[in-house]
Design an enzyme around this catalytic site. Structure first.
Site, PDB file in Angstrom:
ATOM      1  N   ASP A  40      -6.808  -1.313  -4.852  1.00 51.65           N
ATOM      2  CA  ASP A  40      -7.959  -1.144  -3.951  1.00 51.65           C
ATOM      3  C   ASP A  40      -8.983  -0.181  -4.557  1.00 51.65           C
ATOM      4  O   ASP A  40     -10.193  -0.418  -4.488  1.00 51.65           O
ATOM      5  CB  ASP A  40      -7.504  -0.613  -2.590  1.00 51.65           C
ATOM      6  N   ASP A  76       0.853  -1.191   0.000  1.00 50.48           N
ATOM      7  CA  ASP A  76       0.000   0.000   0.000  1.00 50.48           C
ATOM      8  C   ASP A  76       0.886   1.236   0.000  1.00 50.48           C
ATOM      9  O   ASP A  76       2.024   1.208   0.484  1.00 50.48           O
ATOM     10  CB  ASP A  76      -0.916   0.007   1.222  1.00 50.48           C
TER      11      ASP A  76
END
Length: 149
Positions: free
Chosen positions: A126, A109
């Site tokens: 995402d 991330d």
């Protein structure tokens, strides 16, 4: 033609997401802003780090779910035809995150919102998954309205 477009979208999104993650891991990409920062973080769970205690098994659980989805689509080709775009986006984002688990041991991330409130760190995959779900919901709502009329 629709299948070629869907496969092309899948490939572009998958490669772009993997390139960005690779750059954060190996090239040290990063940026610190007042509201939005780009910094490397590893997520061993799923959304908001839930189920991180399953970190070693999540890649297999998620892979099993993808295979289940593929089997469902094989037997329900009309669903695949109707939702080709969001399915290609969903699989691109999902498989990219699963590849992270096999490659890095966790999902990479890097997008961190912290303006007014702090939000979880997330990545392009995402956002693509959320976009795919939004398209599916949108199509469900408006398809049912059209069918009533």
């Amino acid at each position: 033609m629709k299948i070629i477009t869907s496969i092309s979208i899948f490939i572009v999104v998958f490669i772009l997401d993997q390139f960005i993650k690779y750059a954060f891991v190996y090239f040290g990409w990063g940026y610190e802003g007042s509201c939005l920062s780009f910094q490397l973080a590893y997520n061993y769970g799923v959304a908001f780090s839930m189920f991180s205690f399953l970190k070693e098994y999540l890649k297999y659980i998620q892979l099993f779910l993808v295979v289940g989805g593929l089997i469902y689509l094989y037997f329900n080709k009309e669903v695949l035809k109707e939702y080709a775009l969001p399915i290609s986006l969903l699989f691109a984002g999902g498989l990219s995150n699963i590849l992270d688990r096999f490659t890095y041991g966790a999902v990479v991330d890097y997008i961190y919102w912290h303006c007014g409130f702090e939000f979880a760190i997330f990545n392009l995959a995402d956002m693509i998954i959320n976009l795919a779900v939004a398209i599916i919901i949108y199509k469900q709502i408006f398809t049912k309205k059209d069918q009533k009329n």
